[in-house]
Design a protein around this motif. Structure first.
Motif, PDB file in Angstrom:
ATOM      1  N   ALA A  18      40.040  33.447  39.646  1.00 23.56           N
ATOM      2  CA  ALA A  18      40.183  34.845  38.691  1.00 23.56           C
ATOM      3  C   ALA A  18      39.650  35.896  38.476  1.00 23.56           C
ATOM      4  O   ALA A  18      40.320  36.654  38.284  1.00 23.56           O
ATOM      5  N   SER A  46      51.906  25.552  55.302  1.00 19.61           N
ATOM      6  CA  SER A  46      52.910  26.537  56.330  1.00 19.61           C
ATOM      7  C   SER A  46      52.094  27.072  57.589  1.00 19.61           C
ATOM      8  O   SER A  46      52.445  28.179  58.334  1.00 19.61           O
ATOM      9  N   LYS A  63      42.374  35.195  43.705  1.00 23.59           N
ATOM     10  CA  LYS A  63      43.167  34.456  42.722  1.00 23.59           C
ATOM     11  C   LYS A  63      44.464  35.293  42.480  1.00 23.59           C
ATOM     12  O   LYS A  63      44.340  36.584  41.542  1.00 23.59           O
ATOM     13  N   PRO A  64      45.642  35.813  42.314  1.00 22.67           N
ATOM     14  CA  PRO A  64      45.891  34.252  43.596  1.00 22.67           C
ATOM     15  C   PRO A  64      46.465  33.971  44.983  1.00 22.67           C
ATOM     16  O   PRO A  64      46.428  35.720  45.190  1.00 22.67           O
ATOM     17  N   LEU A  65      46.272  33.227  45.372  1.00 21.08           N
ATOM     18  CA  LEU A  65      46.055  33.186  47.103  1.00 21.08           C
ATOM     19  C   LEU A  65      47.163  33.462  47.236  1.00 21.08           C
ATOM     20  O   LEU A  65      48.383  33.111  47.254  1.00 21.08           O
ATOM     21  N   ASN A  66      47.314  34.503  48.374  1.00 24.56           N
ATOM     22  CA  ASN A  66      48.869  34.636  49.528  1.00 24.56           C
ATOM     23  C   ASN A  66      48.352  34.723  50.543  1.00 24.56           C
ATOM     24  O   ASN A  66      46.839  33.984  51.163  1.00 24.56           O
ATOM     25  N   ILE A  67      49.601  33.870  51.212  1.00 22.11           N
ATOM     26  CA  ILE A  67      49.709  33.798  52.736  1.00 22.11           C
ATOM     27  C   ILE A  67      48.328  34.628  53.263  1.00 22.11           C
ATOM     28  O   ILE A  67      47.272  34.442  54.366  1.00 22.11           O
ATOM     29  N   ASP A  93      44.324  23.236  38.280  1.00 26.63           N
ATOM     30  CA  ASP A  93      45.369  23.843  38.295  1.00 26.63           C
ATOM     31  C   ASP A  93      46.500  22.833  38.686  1.00 26.63           C
ATOM     32  O   ASP A  93      46.617  23.270  40.209  1.00 26.63           O
ATOM     33  N   MET A 120      49.848  23.346  39.269  1.00 25.50           N
ATOM     34  CA  MET A 120      51.017  24.458  39.861  1.00 25.50           C
ATOM     35  C   MET A 120      49.840  25.079  41.305  1.00 25.50           C
ATOM     36  O   MET A 120      50.423  25.435  42.076  1.00 25.50           O
ATOM     37  N   VAL A 121      48.749  25.489  41.030  1.00 23.10           N
ATOM     38  CA  VAL A 121      48.055  26.239  42.212  1.00 23.10           C
ATOM     39  C   VAL A 121      47.558  25.171  42.922  1.00 23.10           C
ATOM     40  O   VAL A 121      47.544  25.652  44.526  1.00 23.10           O
ATOM     41  N   ILE A 125      50.210  23.083  44.442  1.00 19.16           N
ATOM     42  CA  ILE A 125      51.161  23.107  44.806  1.00 19.16           C
ATOM     43  C   ILE A 125      50.953  23.730  45.358  1.00 19.16           C
ATOM     44  O   ILE A 125      51.800  23.737  47.012  1.00 19.16           O
ATOM     45  N   ILE A 126      50.827  24.588  44.930  1.00 23.53           N
ATOM     46  CA  ILE A 126      51.137  26.162  45.656  1.00 23.53           C
ATOM     47  C   ILE A 126      50.093  26.222  47.163  1.00 23.53           C
ATOM     48  O   ILE A 126      50.687  26.736  48.157  1.00 23.53           O
ATOM     49  N   LYS A 156      50.929  23.842  49.105  1.00 22.72           N
ATOM     50  CA  LYS A 156      52.618  24.756  51.009  1.00 22.72           C
ATOM     51  C   LYS A 156      52.010  25.841  51.375  1.00 22.72           C
ATOM     52  O   LYS A 156      52.469  26.041  52.602  1.00 22.72           O
ATOM     53  N   MET A 157      50.763  26.626  50.997  1.00 18.88           N
ATOM     54  CA  MET A 157      50.753  27.685  51.906  1.00 18.88           C
ATOM     55  C   MET A 157      49.924  27.242  53.001  1.00 18.88           C
ATOM     56  O   MET A 157      49.681  27.732  54.298  1.00 18.88           O
TER      57      MET A 157
END
Lengths: 125, 154
Positions: free
Chosen positions: A86, A27, A107-111, A14, A16-17, A19-20, A23-24
């Motif tokens: 997921a 960061s 999923k979804p992953l977060n920081i 995916d 979008m995944v 990219i996200i 980026k995470m």
């Protein structure tokens, strides 16, 4: 090890995944590459690259996460591998763990999930 | 309207989207990833969501229009849409997809068609809301202001 010296590979079909999650990782200071499926993950390793961390999606075309993890482990790849999916059913998680992964992340992953995962396997200075 | 008023309007509007369940914490994650190096990150990711969703909704229409519906295919499309909506925090779209998948399992065409309508409706609603939000952001930036940091403290 400081997270700023770690490298990671994001494996997900995916866009979008990719990219996200990329980026995470950026960061929190983790340099990373992204590929679209298990086969590309294998190829990247065959080209001589290795990574401290691999975020491996479960459901992908061409080669799925479980097949890719089994293949990477049989190649002698010792990276810390997190299966990312997921799916939350216990039986699937078991299948994933038996394939040779170190952690399962829903999923979804977060920081917060990402930094917990990194801190679990790599002690920061 | 001065910049301060625009920023308050943006904050009130964003809060309402969370209170009404259109967005969840995952959207905040995206906002936190936006910085000076990537000032358009949220808009870019949400645009991908719009593109993916529109393609998947077309595919779902097609798949459910067939004589012999391939429920595996329908489920695969819904699974993808659930994943995308979950990634950007489009909570109501995600929840509609969860309900949809249950009816795919039951292989109930009528129920699936109703679910598809529900998903389309939720998608249209969140698309409008997000486009409005981005317009408000553009106005703030054009007036020389910056987008406030959003915290879920309400």
């Amino acid at each position: 090890m400081d997270s700023h010296k770690l490298t990671a590979l994001v494996v997900d079909d995916d866009r979008m995944v990719r990219i996200i999650h990329g980026k995470m990782l950026n960061s929190v200071g983790v340099k990373n590459q992204v590929v679209q499926n298990g086969k590309e993950a294998i190829n990247v390793h065959l080209s001589g690259q290795t990574f401290d961390l691999i975020l491996m999606d479960l459901d992908m075309p061409i080669m799925n996460g479980i097949e890719a993890i089994k293949e990477l482990r049989s190649m002698g790849i010792c990276s810390t591998i997190a299966g990312v999916s997921a799916r939350s059913m216990e039986s699937h998680i078991q299948e994933f763990m038996e394939a040779g992964l170190d952690e399962y992340l829903e999923k979804p992953l977060n920081i917060s999930k990402l930094t917990s995962f990194i801190h679990k396997f790599y002690v920061t200075n | 309207m001065d910049v301060g008023q625009m920023q308050r309007q943006w904050l009130d509007y964003t809060r309402s989207l969370f209170i009404e369940g259109f967005l969840d914490n995952q959207f905040l994650q995206l906002q936190q990833l936006q910085d000076e190096n990537n000032p358009e990150f949220v808009v870019e990711v949400v645009s991908l969501f719009f593109d993916d969703s529109e393609r998947l909704l077309k595919d779902l229409n097609f798949a459910l229009d067939q004589q012999g519906v391939d429920f595996k295919k329908v489920d695969a499309h819904v699974h993808q849409l659930k994943g995308s909506s979950s990634s950007i925090g489009a909570q109501r779209v995600k929840n509609a997809c969860i309900a949809f998948r249950n009816f795919c399992e039951d292989q109930n065409v009528e129920a699936c068609l109703r679910c598809l309508q529900q998903v389309k409706q939720e998608y249209c609603l969140v698309k409008n809301k997000l486009e409005t939000l981005f317009r408000l952001e553009q106005q703030i930036v054009a007036a020389g202001g910056s987008i406030p940091m959003m915290e879920l403290g309400f």
